[in-house]
Design an enzyme around this catalytic site. Structure first.
Site, PDB file in Angstrom:
ATOM      1  N   SER A  93       0.835  -1.209   0.000  1.00 19.52           N
ATOM      2  CA  SER A  93       0.000   0.000   0.000  1.00 19.52           C
ATOM      3  C   SER A  93       0.866   1.254   0.000  1.00 19.52           C
ATOM      4  O   SER A  93       1.600   1.515  -0.932  1.00 19.52           O
ATOM      5  CB  SER A  93      -0.967  -0.033   1.176  1.00 19.52           C
ATOM      6  N   ASP A 231      -2.219   6.410  -3.253  1.00 17.33           N
ATOM      7  CA  ASP A 231      -1.014   5.724  -2.796  1.00 17.33           C
ATOM      8  C   ASP A 231      -0.656   4.643  -3.809  1.00 17.33           C
ATOM      9  O   ASP A 231      -1.228   4.571  -4.893  1.00 17.33           O
ATOM     10  CB  ASP A 231      -1.218   5.151  -1.398  1.00 17.33           C
ATOM     11  N   ASP A 233      -1.162   1.460  -4.189  1.00 19.07           N
ATOM     12  CA  ASP A 233      -2.138   0.485  -4.667  1.00 19.07           C
ATOM     13  C   ASP A 233      -3.525   1.079  -4.845  1.00 19.07           C
ATOM     14  O   ASP A 233      -4.480   0.363  -5.148  1.00 19.07           O
ATOM     15  CB  ASP A 233      -2.205  -0.723  -3.736  1.00 19.07           C
ATOM     16  N   ASP A 235      -5.804   2.160  -2.892  1.00 21.25           N
ATOM     17  CA  ASP A 235      -6.933   1.983  -1.973  1.00 21.25           C
ATOM     18  C   ASP A 235      -7.200   3.283  -1.218  1.00 21.25           C
ATOM     19  O   ASP A 235      -8.303   3.503  -0.730  1.00 21.25           O
ATOM     20  CB  ASP A 235      -6.724   0.811  -1.014  1.00 21.25           C
TER      21      ASP A 235
END
Length: 438
Positions: A93, A231, A233, A235
């Site tokens: 992440s 960020d 990834d 999410d």
């Protein structure tokens, strides 16, 4: 053995996170899964971790749908789209490039809960898995889930078009699907750090205010209507108003929640959320349900029928009518639509902001210290929440004492509606901690 934190397994590659761990997790997950979706963020280590994970799944007789480099919400939502039993994102992440991790998803889009994590941990510890017969190993299918994600978010938004100018800072991550979505909605999109690169050369992966100064400056000095940041990834999603103002997590949470919830409904938020969110929502008869810190806990609370939205000030946003996965691209499209209807600068001016104080105190044994803190606070105060640490509601203020998830520290947070009261409450919180350290 404790592998899972509040957001899956994460840590330094070659130490906490290894190919051997990924192989074991694939084997353990394959025990009761016929089909698993696998994707990863752009970190270089993600390729060999993905290979090891897929090998463990296939050895167990589990079929794999490999979506390649993809946003974590793309992976989470693809589990349901492809009628799979689980999903795995190979991602750390917003962590630094040297880290990587593994996050598991259920068909609902919700991350694995505590029971599911404990089941996987036990299997890994005990080696409780058997390989499939030589002619029953799993197969691997590649699938481009990005286009499906873009189509679904556009349908979720239920909006024909937006004639807006948007700057998207992809953060060298996997969030390019946001550009696809906004472009399909008629937005004029300019990108920053759009080339996927797991070293995150453009800026650190976490889209904090100090890491988004280029985005804020570009938005303020151009004719852009809004800025979006993800960020690694995707999410997480953070936003910048047209004047370059970076929206705090609490303000963003308040805006999303008020737009999503009807009077009489509730929203799910972690225990460290600002009092300003509850005050802003109370104006329209929307309540707040507190949860432990971590999007998996927010998602669990969001399953309740009267919870219309869940969010964390760190940038994870959940619309339970659509998915229980924090979906940064959906959040980006949603906040762009809110801005198109009414500028964010006008909206944020209506959300109160209160002074908040934070401190960290080193301790030798955080678990025993927190147990003593809990006993004392429960004896001295009436309105106490022990979901995650100890949170005391004083009516006009609150304080939270919570053990760090990674260090021998106790985090101390205090908030009130004026400066003097905030300082006073922080002192009170420290006083509760002091005897417990002795």
């Amino acid at each position: 053995m404790t592998l899972f934190g509040t957001s899956g397994i994460r840590g330094p590659v070659g130490e906490t996170v290894t190919a051997d761990l990924a192989l074991s997790l694939g084997r353990a997950l394959g025990v009761d899964c016929d089909r698993v979706v696998v994707g990863r963020d752009p970190r270089a280590s993600g390729e060999f971790l993905r290979s090891a994970l897929v090998a463990g799944l296939c050895e167990s007789g589990t079929d794999v749908i490999d979506v390649g480099v993809a946003a974590t919400p793309t992976v989470g939502r693809a589990v349901g789209w492809r009628d799979a039993d689980a999903g795995v994102s190979v991602t750390a992440s917003h962590n630094p490039p040297a880290d990587n991790g593994l996050k598991l998803w259920q068909p609902s889009g919700q991350a694995f809960d505590s029971d599911g994590q404990e089941r996987i941990e036990a299997r890994i510890a005990e080696g409780a898995f058997e390989p499939a017969a030589w002619d029953e190993s799993g197969s691997v299918e590649t699938w481009d889930a990005r286009a499906r994600h873009a189509e679904v978010v556009r349908a979720d938004l239920d909006r024909e078009s937006m004639d807006s100018r948007v700057v998207v800072d992809v953060g060298n991550g996997a969030g390019g699907v946001t550009v696809d979505i906004l472009t399909s909605l008629g937005c004029h999109v300019e990108t920053l750090n759009a080339q996927p690169d797991g070293a995150f050369p453009g800026r650190p992966s976490e889209p904090k205010a100090e890491n988004c100064t280029s985005l804020s400056t570009l938005v303020a000095e151009s004719d852009a209507d809004i800025g979006i940041a993800h960020d690694g990834d995707a999410d997480r999603m953070r936003a910048v108003a047209d004047d370059g103002t970076y929206l705090t997590g609490d303000v963003t949470l308040a805006l999303f929640a008020r737009a999503a919830a009807e009077p009489g409904q509730r929203v799910a938020v972690p225990v460290d959320t600002s009092l300003a969110v509850a005050d802003y929502l109370a104006e329209v008869d929307v309540g707040v349900e507190y949860t432990p810190v971590g999007d998996v806990y927010v998602a669990e609370a969001a399953e309740a029928p009267d919870v219309a939205f869940g969010g964390e000030p760190s940038g994870a946003w959940i619309w339970p009518d659509h998915t229980l996965c924090p979906d940064g691209p959906l959040a980006a499209a949603t906040i762009a639509a809110l801005n198109a209807d009414r500028p964010l600068a006008d909206r944020i001016a209506e959300v109160p902001t209160y002074p908040i104080r934070r401190d960290s105190v080193e301790v030798e044994d955080k678990e025993s210290v927190m147990e003593r803190v809990r006993e004392r606070v429960l004896a001295d105060y009436d309105d106490v929440t022990t979901l995650d640490g100890v949170r005391v509601d004083l009516g006009d203020a609150w304080f939270l004492l919570r053990a760090s998830g990674t260090q021998q520290l106790v985090r101390v947070t205090a908030e009130a509606r004026d400066e003097g009261r905030a300082d006073e409450v922080l002192s009170t919180a420290r006083d509760c901690l002091a005897p417990a350290r002795e």
